[in-house]
Write a protein that holds these residues in place. Structure first.
Motif, PDB file in Angstrom:
ATOM      1  N   SER A   1     -12.185 -38.800  22.255  1.00 33.27           N
ATOM      2  CA  SER A   1     -11.912 -39.632  21.096  1.00 33.27           C
ATOM      3  C   SER A   1     -11.488 -41.057  21.495  1.00 33.27           C
ATOM      4  O   SER A   1     -11.763 -42.020  20.789  1.00 33.27           O
ATOM      5  CB  SER A   1     -10.842 -38.895  20.300  1.00 33.27           C
ATOM      6  N   ARG A   2     -10.826 -41.218  22.627  1.00 28.30           N
ATOM      7  CA  ARG A   2     -10.210 -42.502  22.971  1.00 28.30           C
ATOM      8  C   ARG A   2     -11.017 -43.384  23.916  1.00 28.30           C
ATOM      9  O   ARG A   2     -10.784 -44.595  23.978  1.00 28.30           O
ATOM     10  CB  ARG A   2      -8.819 -42.254  23.597  1.00 28.30           C
ATOM     11  N   VAL A   3     -11.912 -42.784  24.694  1.00 23.67           N
ATOM     12  CA  VAL A   3     -12.520 -43.545  25.797  1.00 23.67           C
ATOM     13  C   VAL A   3     -13.310 -44.762  25.320  1.00 23.67           C
ATOM     14  O   VAL A   3     -13.150 -45.864  25.866  1.00 23.67           O
ATOM     15  CB  VAL A   3     -13.394 -42.613  26.670  1.00 23.67           C
ATOM     16  N   LEU A   4     -14.133 -44.618  24.299  1.00 22.29           N
ATOM     17  CA  LEU A   4     -14.999 -45.748  23.926  1.00 22.29           C
ATOM     18  C   LEU A   4     -14.219 -46.862  23.232  1.00 22.29           C
ATOM     19  O   LEU A   4     -14.464 -48.045  23.473  1.00 22.29           O
ATOM     20  CB  LEU A   4     -16.153 -45.266  23.045  1.00 22.29           C
ATOM     21  N   ARG A   5     -13.296 -46.468  22.390  1.00 22.56           N
ATOM     22  CA  ARG A   5     -12.509 -47.498  21.683  1.00 22.56           C
ATOM     23  C   ARG A   5     -11.716 -48.345  22.696  1.00 22.56           C
ATOM     24  O   ARG A   5     -11.682 -49.566  22.611  1.00 22.56           O
ATOM     25  CB  ARG A   5     -11.574 -46.812  20.679  1.00 22.56           C
ATOM     26  N   THR A   6     -11.082 -47.687  23.646  1.00 29.40           N
ATOM     27  CA  THR A   6     -10.283 -48.442  24.617  1.00 29.40           C
ATOM     28  C   THR A   6     -11.182 -49.219  25.587  1.00 29.40           C
ATOM     29  O   THR A   6     -10.829 -50.315  26.012  1.00 29.40           O
ATOM     30  CB  THR A   6      -9.319 -47.505  25.381  1.00 29.40           C
ATOM     31  N   ALA A   7     -12.359 -48.660  25.900  1.00 28.32           N
ATOM     32  CA  ALA A   7     -13.303 -49.401  26.760  1.00 28.32           C
ATOM     33  C   ALA A   7     -13.737 -50.677  26.055  1.00 28.32           C
ATOM     34  O   ALA A   7     -13.877 -51.736  26.676  1.00 28.32           O
ATOM     35  CB  ALA A   7     -14.520 -48.533  27.076  1.00 28.32           C
ATOM     36  N   ARG A   8     -13.949 -50.584  24.743  1.00 25.92           N
ATOM     37  CA  ARG A   8     -14.354 -51.782  24.003  1.00 25.92           C
ATOM     38  C   ARG A   8     -13.262 -52.851  24.075  1.00 25.92           C
ATOM     39  O   ARG A   8     -13.549 -54.037  24.220  1.00 25.92           O
ATOM     40  CB  ARG A   8     -14.694 -51.431  22.546  1.00 25.92           C
ATOM     41  N   ILE A   9     -12.013 -52.417  23.981  1.00 20.72           N
ATOM     42  CA  ILE A   9     -10.901 -53.385  24.098  1.00 20.72           C
ATOM     43  C   ILE A   9     -10.904 -54.022  25.493  1.00 20.72           C
ATOM     44  O   ILE A   9     -10.781 -55.245  25.634  1.00 20.72           O
ATOM     45  CB  ILE A   9      -9.542 -52.689  23.835  1.00 20.72           C
ATOM     46  N   GLN A  10     -11.054 -53.204  26.537  1.00 17.77           N
ATOM     47  CA  GLN A  10     -11.021 -53.757  27.899  1.00 17.77           C
ATOM     48  C   GLN A  10     -12.140 -54.790  28.108  1.00 17.77           C
ATOM     49  O   GLN A  10     -11.911 -55.871  28.639  1.00 17.77           O
ATOM     50  CB  GLN A  10     -11.197 -52.632  28.935  1.00 17.77           C
ATOM     51  N   LEU A  11     -13.333 -54.421  27.664  1.00 14.27           N
ATOM     52  CA  LEU A  11     -14.485 -55.309  27.916  1.00 14.27           C
ATOM     53  C   LEU A  11     -14.451 -56.529  26.995  1.00 14.27           C
ATOM     54  O   LEU A  11     -14.743 -57.646  27.413  1.00 14.27           O
ATOM     55  CB  LEU A  11     -15.790 -54.528  27.749  1.00 14.27           C
ATOM     56  N   THR A  12     -14.077 -56.301  25.730  1.00 13.33           N
ATOM     57  CA  THR A  12     -14.032 -57.430  24.792  1.00 13.33           C
ATOM     58  C   THR A  12     -12.950 -58.419  25.195  1.00 13.33           C
ATOM     59  O   THR A  12     -13.111 -59.633  25.029  1.00 13.33           O
ATOM     60  CB  THR A  12     -13.782 -56.933  23.347  1.00 13.33           C
ATOM     61  N   SER A  13     -11.838 -57.923  25.725  1.00 17.68           N
ATOM     62  CA  SER A  13     -10.756 -58.833  26.134  1.00 17.68           C
ATOM     63  C   SER A  13     -11.261 -59.812  27.187  1.00 17.68           C
ATOM     64  O   SER A  13     -10.938 -60.999  27.150  1.00 17.68           O
ATOM     65  CB  SER A  13      -9.572 -58.042  26.685  1.00 17.68           C
ATOM     66  N   ARG A  14     -12.052 -59.327  28.118  1.00 16.83           N
ATOM     67  CA  ARG A  14     -12.596 -60.233  29.137  1.00 16.83           C
ATOM     68  C   ARG A  14     -13.510 -61.285  28.495  1.00 16.83           C
ATOM     69  O   ARG A  14     -13.444 -62.465  28.826  1.00 16.83           O
ATOM     70  CB  ARG A  14     -13.413 -59.438  30.156  1.00 16.83           C
ATOM     71  N   GLU A  15     -14.351 -60.818  27.573  1.00 21.89           N
ATOM     72  CA  GLU A  15     -15.301 -61.744  26.924  1.00 21.89           C
ATOM     73  C   GLU A  15     -14.575 -62.791  26.081  1.00 21.89           C
ATOM     74  O   GLU A  15     -14.925 -63.973  26.083  1.00 21.89           O
ATOM     75  CB  GLU A  15     -16.248 -60.952  25.995  1.00 21.89           C
ATOM     76  N   VAL A  16     -13.575 -62.325  25.346  1.00 18.65           N
ATOM     77  CA  VAL A  16     -12.814 -63.228  24.478  1.00 18.65           C
ATOM     78  C   VAL A  16     -12.092 -64.269  25.332  1.00 18.65           C
ATOM     79  O   VAL A  16     -12.033 -65.453  24.986  1.00 18.65           O
ATOM     80  CB  VAL A  16     -11.838 -62.398  23.608  1.00 18.65           C
ATOM     81  N   GLY A  17     -11.562 -63.840  26.489  1.00 15.57           N
ATOM     82  CA  GLY A  17     -10.917 -64.784  27.407  1.00 15.57           C
ATOM     83  C   GLY A  17     -11.896 -65.867  27.826  1.00 15.57           C
ATOM     84  O   GLY A  17     -11.580 -67.065  27.805  1.00 15.57           O
ATOM     85  N   GLN A  18     -13.085 -65.454  28.161  1.00 21.03           N
ATOM     86  CA  GLN A  18     -14.076 -66.401  28.683  1.00 21.03           C
ATOM     87  C   GLN A  18     -14.642 -67.321  27.592  1.00 21.03           C
ATOM     88  O   GLN A  18     -14.792 -68.524  27.807  1.00 21.03           O
ATOM     89  CB  GLN A  18     -15.208 -65.586  29.319  1.00 21.03           C
ATOM     90  N   HIS A  19     -14.931 -66.749  26.426  1.00 24.54           N
ATOM     91  CA  HIS A  19     -15.665 -67.525  25.417  1.00 24.54           C
ATOM     92  C   HIS A  19     -14.780 -68.152  24.329  1.00 24.54           C
ATOM     93  O   HIS A  19     -15.229 -69.044  23.621  1.00 24.54           O
ATOM     94  CB  HIS A  19     -16.735 -66.655  24.757  1.00 24.54           C
TER      95      HIS A  19
END
Ligand SMILES: Cc1cc2nc3c(=O)[nH]c(=O)nc-3n(C[C@H](O)[C@H](O)[C@H](O)COP(=O)(O)OP(=O)(O)OC[C@H]3O[C@@H](n4cnc5c(N)ncnc54)[C@H](O)[C@@H]3O)c2cc1C
Length: 398
Positions: free
Chosen positions: A337-355
């Motif tokens: 239940s948790r893996v994809l939601r938290t993965a999205r946060i980890q990956l999106t955080s990097r993108e949001v930092g950059q863009h």
């Protein structure tokens, strides 16, 4: 099945939230915290509506609400021009859409809410000075080894021991966290030190090339939280080192004087070199599971690390209560239940930092053009997967 307590390694926000959730479902819990005292180093955190969904589930909704400052908007400023780029309205319309507010809270206050609730529970034992260094298991019990040489046996082990998790070392074995090269400096100042024309009731982000500044009021407006970050390719992880103001200013010489000036109002600056990890799927080893930063450490650019830890706590308690006779299946349901939601946060955080946080030149102009064209409804729609969901349904897409 649960003749022995569930052991939780780590008494941070994630560990205590999990202890509370599990105790409320009738499980006995022992929390083993490495530090000599429970607590959080002072600074603020932002809480999306999903955090408030978690507070309510964990039975601390009223206490947590009483600690929060409710900011009116998320405000994005261009640190090069000192002009507004856009803001997201967090008022009535936002609350109606997501069923809860957006708040900011002092970490110590939030941790205190969990600590008090844990201490009031007959089912929770809180132990400090207990550094977990490893575990063994036999199919029905887990025996945890402490640095002191003591062993503690439980029916299950939850690794909530943060970024440098010893439990993760054994469950996943993926080495050290990734040093991101982003250096964050934090300061909490009395509200009187904050210039009057910047005492906005907003979570404000000044975004500049490879750097940004965040500020918001905390603790009933008694203090302001200042967090400034500089992407300087720092090579080594550092946590909580005191540094002089000159060092903080060094990364901000290129931004507008009004933005630089904010840093001059700080005091007692402390430095962190930020780390994260790539998402992984294997959070479970038999009767051992990871939670919070131990499972999915993230950069702070979505302001969701602690929110995700609390959602994990909700989901874990829910799944164990739903299948009390099948702990292996319950842990697997939690993980799934948790893996994809938290993965999205980890990956999106990097993108949001950059863009969003750190672009320069045309990249920054494009950010400004795209972000200033969005309506509140656009923002709400794009955040619906996150704020409109919780640890109980764990949406990863929308
Ligand atoms: C600059 C910055 C800003 C942030 N802003 C936000 C925000 O606005 N909103 C948000 O939601 N999140 C934010 N976060 C993320 C958030 O702080 C973390 O995700 C959250 O604190 C994780 O909680 P945790 O309980 O999983 O881990 P931790 O808080 O790290 O707690 C782990 C606990 O385990 C203990 N421990 C460690 N090793 C052992 C051991 N071997 N044995 C026993 N105990 C051990 C530690 O002492 C600690 O008490 C931010 C992070 C940073 C760095």
């Amino acid at each position: 099945m649960y003749r022995k307590p569930i052991i939780i390694a780590g008494g941070g926000i994630g560990g205590l939230a999990a202890a509370l959730g599990l105790a409320q479902k009738g499980f006995d819990v022992t929390v083993l915290e490495r530090a000599p005292q429970l607590g959080e180093i002072g600074a603020g955190i932002q809480l999306g509506p999903n955090a408030f969904h978690a507070f309510d589930y964990l039975g601390v909704g009223d206490a947590a609400r009483a600690m929060a400052v409710y900011v009116d908007k998320l405000r994005l400023m261009d640190a090069m021009t000192a002009e507004d780029i856009c803001s997201v309205d967090l008022g009535e319309k936002f609350r109606r859409r997501f069923g809860n507010p957006y708040g900011v809270v002092h970490r110590g206050d939030l941790h205190g809410v969990f600590q008090r609730a844990c201490r009031e529970s007959q089912r929770i034992t809180l132990r400090t000075g207990c550094a977990v260094i490893g575990y063994e298991q036999d199919g029905t019990t887990v025996t945890v080894r402490l640095f002191s040489g003591e062993t503690v046996t439980g029916s299950m082990l939850i690794g909530a021991d943060g970024l440098w998790s010893r439990v993760r070392e054994q469950v996943v074995g993926d080495g050290k966290p990734r040093v991101t090269g982003h250096t964050t400096y934090r300061s909490v100042i009395p509200t009187e030190r904050m210039p009057e024309d910047l005492r906005w009731n907003a979570a404000t982000l000044w975004a500049g090339p490879k750097c940004h500044i965040v500020h918001y009021p905390l603790s009933g407006w008694k203090v302001f939280n200042l967090v400034v970050t500089y992407h300087n390719d720092a090579p080594e992880p550092v946590a909580g080192l005191s540094v002089p103001e000159e060092e903080v200013l060094a990364g901000f010489r290129h931004v507008h004087p009004r933005a630089q000036d904010i840093i001059r109002h700080g005091q007692d600056w402390k430095l962190w070199v930020l780390c994260d990890r790539d998402p992984v799927e294997n959070w479970i080893d038999g009767r051992v599971a990871l939670l919070g930063d131990a499972a999915h450490p993230t950069l702070q650019y979505m302001a969701q690390g602690a929110c995700m830890a609390m959602e994990d706590a909700v989901c874990l308690s829910h799944e164990l209560a739903r299948q009390p006779d099948a702990p292996d299946a319950a842990l697997e349901a939690y993980r799934r239940s948790r893996v994809l939601r938290t993965a999205r946060i980890q990956l999106t955080s990097r993108e949001v930092g950059q863009h969003i946080y750190h672009p320069a030149g045309p990249h920054a102009l494009l950010r400004n053009a795209i972000m200033s064209a969005k309506t509140d409804e656009d923002w709400y729609d794009s955040l619906a997967w996150l704020y409109g969901s919780s640890g109980l349904d764990s949406k990863a897409t929308s």
